[in-house]
Design a protein around this motif. Structure first.
Motif: not given
Length: 194
Positions: A160-166, A173-176, A181-187
């Motif tokens: 959903q975040c990626i779908q709404h990027t311009d 990269d910034e979104l990930l 940080e929010k999910s406390n999981r490394p991607f």
């Protein structure tokens, strides 16, 4: 915002639990989504850790369901495998291997690092034709029902975040980083080209 719906592939090893839970949730949210496995066979838990049920990718979810009911209905009801297969067969008829799919996606999300490596290896071995980018992102999800559900919601939030990027190429990269940080999981993230 992309001019077309984001084309998403979700990939785990056997196209059973993690990728199918995410497929289920993403399709309910209106995403153009497919799911896959990368293994050579489909493996489901058996009566003991060293005795998995092994199927060919051509085996339908319905056939697996019937086979497990015949083998030990109580065990496979109790451990949630029959419920999972019942969900799967409502989404599609059988598991699919990522390596056999030639469709193009904007985003390929894997559920464990080994699968991520297999997807990258497969994509880099293909002949590049269009140079259309595909973002491959790994979200580590433990292979159990509870984690699959939590992971599916995280994958949905990511999509959903990626779908709404311009501008996906410049903002991803910034979104990930924010989602990490929010999910406390490394991607893990790589870009390949078709």
């Amino acid at each position: 915002m992309p001019s077309h719906p984001l084309r998403v592939a979700v990939v785990c090893s056997s196209n059973q639990n993690r990728s199918m839970e995410a497929h289920n949730i993403l399709s309910k949210r209106g995403f153009d989504v497919r799911s896959f496995g990368t293994g050579s066979h489909v493996k489901l838990p058996g009566p003991a850790p060293d005795k998995p049920n092994v199927y060919d990718f051509k085996t339908t979810y319905e056939q697996m369901y019937n086979d497990l009911v015949r083998k030990d209905k109580e065990l496979y009801t109790q451990n949630g495998i029959l419920h999972m297969l019942d969900r799967n067969k409502r989404i599609k008829s059988k598991p699919e291997r990522f390596q056999n799919c030639k469709d193009k996606f904007d985003l390929v999300i894997t559920c464990e690092e080994r699968v991520y490596d297999q997807v990258l290896e497969d994509l880099s071995s293909r002949e590049q034709e269009t140079l259309q980018p595909v973002h491959v992102i790994n979200v580590d999800i433990q292979d159990n029902h509870e984690e699959a559900t939590l992971g599916a919601f995280l994958i949905c939030e990511l999509c959903q975040c990626i779908q709404h990027t311009d501008d996906m190429e410049n903002e991803i990269d910034e979104l990930l980083q924010e989602l990490e940080e929010k999910s406390n999981r490394p991607f893990l993230h790589s870009v390949c080209f078709y």
